[in-house]
Design an enzyme around this catalytic site. Structure first.
Site, PDB file in Angstrom:
ATOM      1  CE  LYS A 112      43.704-115.007 -13.898  1.00  0.00           C
ATOM      2  NZ  LYS A 112      43.771-115.810 -12.656  1.00  0.00           N
TER       3      LYS A 112
HETATM    4  C1  LIG Z   1      43.426-117.102 -12.705  1.00  0.00           C
HETATM    5  C2  LIG Z   1      44.018-117.967 -11.675  1.00  0.00           C
HETATM    6  C3  LIG Z   1      44.081-119.349 -11.852  1.00  0.00           C
HETATM    7  C4  LIG Z   1      43.485-120.037 -13.055  1.00  0.00           C
HETATM    8  O1  LIG Z   1      44.188-119.717 -14.239  1.00  0.00           O
HETATM    9  P1  LIG Z   1      43.510-120.019 -15.658  1.00  0.00           P
HETATM   10  O2  LIG Z   1      44.446-119.432 -16.659  1.00  0.00           O
HETATM   11  O3  LIG Z   1      42.179-119.330 -15.641  1.00  0.00           O
HETATM   12  O4  LIG Z   1      43.386-121.495 -15.770  1.00  0.00           O
HETATM   13  C5  LIG Z   1      44.711-120.098 -10.865  1.00  0.00           C
HETATM   14  N1  LIG Z   1      45.226-119.523  -9.765  1.00  0.00           N
HETATM   15  C6  LIG Z   1      45.170-118.196  -9.556  1.00  0.00           C
HETATM   16  C7  LIG Z   1      45.737-117.629  -8.305  1.00  0.00           C
HETATM   17  C8  LIG Z   1      44.573-117.378 -10.504  1.00  0.00           C
HETATM   18  O5  LIG Z   1      44.533-116.066 -10.304  1.00  0.00           O
END
Ligand SMILES: *Cc1c(COP(=O)(O)O)cnc(C)c1O
Length: 470
Positions: A112
Site C-alpha cells: 500500500k
Molecule cells: C491490503 C492488502 C491486501 C489486499 O489488497 P486489496 O487491494 O484490498 O485487494 C493483500 N495483502 C496485503 C499484505 C495487504 O496489505
C-alpha cells in the site's frame, strides 16, 4: 481526463477532484470516462525506464490537466525515493514459471505504500490552493492504516482518523499506526470487525453532521489515485518479462479488490495480460462471485492473513460496472439490492466478461503455510502469509495447466514477512528480521482511543476532534 461514478448520479470530476473526494455522492465509485490506450510500440518504448519515470508515463493520461508533467515527475521522484530498493518493486524469480513482485520496500513494509506515498504528496499539492483542511477518515484491516498514516503524518492541510478492528490487526501493524506522534494523526480501535469499521466510514461520507462542517477525503482503495498508482507496477513487471511481445499472468492476494483491479486497468490500457488470478483466504466472497456468480456476504472469519479478512470488496463494484457495459442505472439498481439483501447475483454478461480475464482460488490455512514452506525450501525465499495465498493460487493454476507453461506467472508479494512473524514462524520455524528502516516500534509509546462498534459513538468522537471547521 474526466471521471464518472459507477452509479451515474454524481458530478463529473477531474483528477484533482477525484483525488480529494473518495466515494461519489451517489454511493458509487469514480472511474475514468474512458481508458487511455497504449499501442504495442508505445509499450515497447517504456522498457528500461527508471520506476519513477515509468510512473509518470503511465499516470500522465489519468492526471490530465490537474498537474503539469513536470509537477507529476517531481512528486513521483519524491514518493519513490523513500523505498529501499533501486527498482522500487523488484522481481524475484522462484522457478521456471513463477516470479514474485516485491511490493514491500516502502516505509511500512506493505504494497500500500506504493500508492499512498504518492497520494500523501498529491493531497499536499492540491490542498495548498485550498483554505480548508481535508479530514481523511479511513478503516483498516491492518496495512492501509499504517501506510496512510505514514503518507500524511505531519503534512500540511490534512488530518487523518483511522479506524481499526480492536485485536484483529497484528501487534506490529498496530504499533506502526499508534506510535506515530504527529498531531494530525488520530487512531481509533473499535470493538468490531473490519467490515463494521468500513461500513461506518462509508456512512460518514454521507452524514451531514460531518459533511456540513468538514471536507472529508478517503484513503481506502476506493480512492481512484491509489488504483492508478498501482497500475504502474503491473507494467514494470510485464516489461521486464518481455511485454509487449509476451503475455504475463498475475496472481494477486485480494481483499478489497483494489490491487487486482489495477491489473485489469493495465490490461485495458493495452498491456498483454494473460490472466488475473484472484487469490482469497477463507473469506471467499470474491471466489464465489467469480466462479459461481454468487456475490453474497458470508460470515467474517479471522485468519492468518488479516489484510484479506474482508467480506464486502468495495472495488468489485468497479468491475461489475465494466462488465455490464458501463450501464450505471442497472448497476445502481443492482447495488441497491445488494445493500438491502447483502446478496447479488451476477447477470450472464457480467459472469462471462469477468471469466474472460479473471480466475479465482481460495487458500486454506494449510495451503498458505505449505506455500510458505515451498518458497523457503525450494527457492530460499521467506514470504509473508498474504503473498503465500497468492503463490498457492498461482501454483494451483500452473499445476492444473490452466496457464500455458510459456507464460510467466507473477505473484504479487504484498507484505514483508517480518510484518507477520507468527505465521512465518509456524510455517518455516524461523522468522524474518524487521528492516532497520522501521525503527524500534516496541520502544515507542502508543496513542489511540478505544470505542464501541456503535456508529454514533464513532461519528461523534470524530466530529468533536476534527479541526477542519468551515
Ligand atoms: C491490503 C492488502 C491486501 C489486499 O489488497 P486489496 O487491494 O484490498 O485487494 C493483500 N495483502 C496485503 C499484505 C495487504 O496489505
Amino acid at each position: 481526463m474526466r471521471y464518472i461514478s459507477t452509479r451515474g448520479g454524481a458530478p463529473v470530476l477531474d483528477f484533482e477532484g477525484v483525488t480529494l473526494t473518495g466515494l461519489a455522492s451517489d454511493g458509487g465509485l469514480y472511474l475514468p470516462q474512458e481508458w487511455p490506450h497504449f499501442s504495442s510500440d508505445e509499450i515497447a518504448a517504456l522498457r528500461g525506464l527508471p520506476y519513477a519515470e515509468l510512473a509518470v508515463r503511465i499516470m500522465a493520461p489519468f492526471v490530465g490537466e490537474s498537474l503539469s508533467e513536470h509537477e507529476l515527475r517531481d512528486l513521483c521522484v519524491q514518493a519513490y525515493e523513500s523505498f529501499d530498493h533501486a527498482a522500487v518493486t523488484p522481481l524475484v524469480q522462484l522457478d521456471q514459471q513463477h516470479w514474485l513482485l516485491e511490493l514491500f520496500h516502502g516505509p511500512t513494509l506493505a504494497f500500500k505504500d506504493v500508492a499512498l506515498q504518492l497520494l500523501g504528496l498529491l493531497f499536499e499539492r492540491f490542498l495548498k490552493k485550498r483554505e480548508r483542511p481535508l479530514t481523511i477518515i479511513g478503516a483498516t484491516s491492518g496495512d492501509t492504516g499504517s501506510a496512510a498514516i505514514h503518507a500524511v503524518a505531519g503534512r500540511e492541510g490534512v488530518e487523518i482518523f483511522m479506524l481499526h478492528p480492536e485485536g484483529r490487526v497484528s501487534e506490529i501493524q498496530r504499533r506502526q499506526m499508534t506510535t506515530v506522534s504527529a498531531a494530525n494523526v488520530h487512531n481509533i480501535a473499535i470493538a468490531g470487525s473490519f467490515d463494521d469499521a468500513q461500513s461506518h466510514v462509508k456512512r460518514m461520507f454521507a452524514d451531514s453532521v460531518l459533511t456540513d462542517r468538514l471536507d472529508i477525503g478517503a484513503v481506502n482503495s476506493i480512492n481512484w489515485a491509489r488504483l492508478m498508482a498501482q497500475v504502474v507496477y503491473y507494467f514494470a513487471a510485464a516489461l521486464q518479462l518481455g511485454a509487449p511481445d509476451r503475455k504475463v499472468a498475475f496472481s494477486v492476494p485480494t481483499g478489497n479488490f483494489g490491487d487486482v483491479f489495477a491489473g485489469y486497468v493495465a490490461a485495458q490500457m493495452g498491456l498483454p495480460v494473460e490472466r488475473l488470478i484472484v487469490a482469497t483466504n477463507k473469506n471467499d466472497i470474491l471466489a464465489r462471485a467469480i466462479r459461481d456468480g454468487d456475490y453474497s456476504v458470508g460470515e467474517s472469519h479471522a485468519t492468518i492473513t488479516p489484510s484479506m479478512d474482508i467480506q464486502v470488496s468495495s472495488n468489485f463494484e468497479r468491475l461489475l460496472f465494466e462488465a455490464n457495459g458501463r450501464d450505471a442505472a442497472a448497476l445502481a439498481a443492482q447495488m441497491e439490492g445488494f445493500g438491502a439483501s447483502k446478496a447479488l447475483a451476477l447477470d450472464p454478461a457480467q459472469r462471462e466478461g469477468i471469466a474472460a480475464m479473471f480466475s479465482a482460488h481460495r487458500a486454506t490455512p494449510e495451503d498458505t503455510l505449505a506455500a510458505m514452506r515451498w518458497a523457503y525450501e525450494n527457492c530460499g525465499e521467506v514470504i509473508d502469509p498474504h503473498t503465500a495465498v497468492g503463490l498457492h493460487a498461482a501454483c494451483s493454476m500452473t499445476m492444473a495447466e490452466e496457464i500455458d507453461p510459456a507464460v510467466p506467472v507473477v505473484t504479487l508479494a504484498t507484505a514483508h514477512p517480518a510484518k507477520f512473524p507468527d505465521a512465518v514462524k509456524q510455517a518455516i520455524g524461523t522468522s524474518a528480521d524487521l528492516p532497520a528502516r522501521v525503527g524500534d516500534l516496541f520502544a515507542l509509546e502508543e496513542r489511540f482511543d478505544t470505542l464501541s462498534a456503535e456508529y454514533d459513538a464513532v461519528r461523534d468522537h470524530i466530529a468533536s476532534r476534527a479541526s477542519g471547521t468551515r
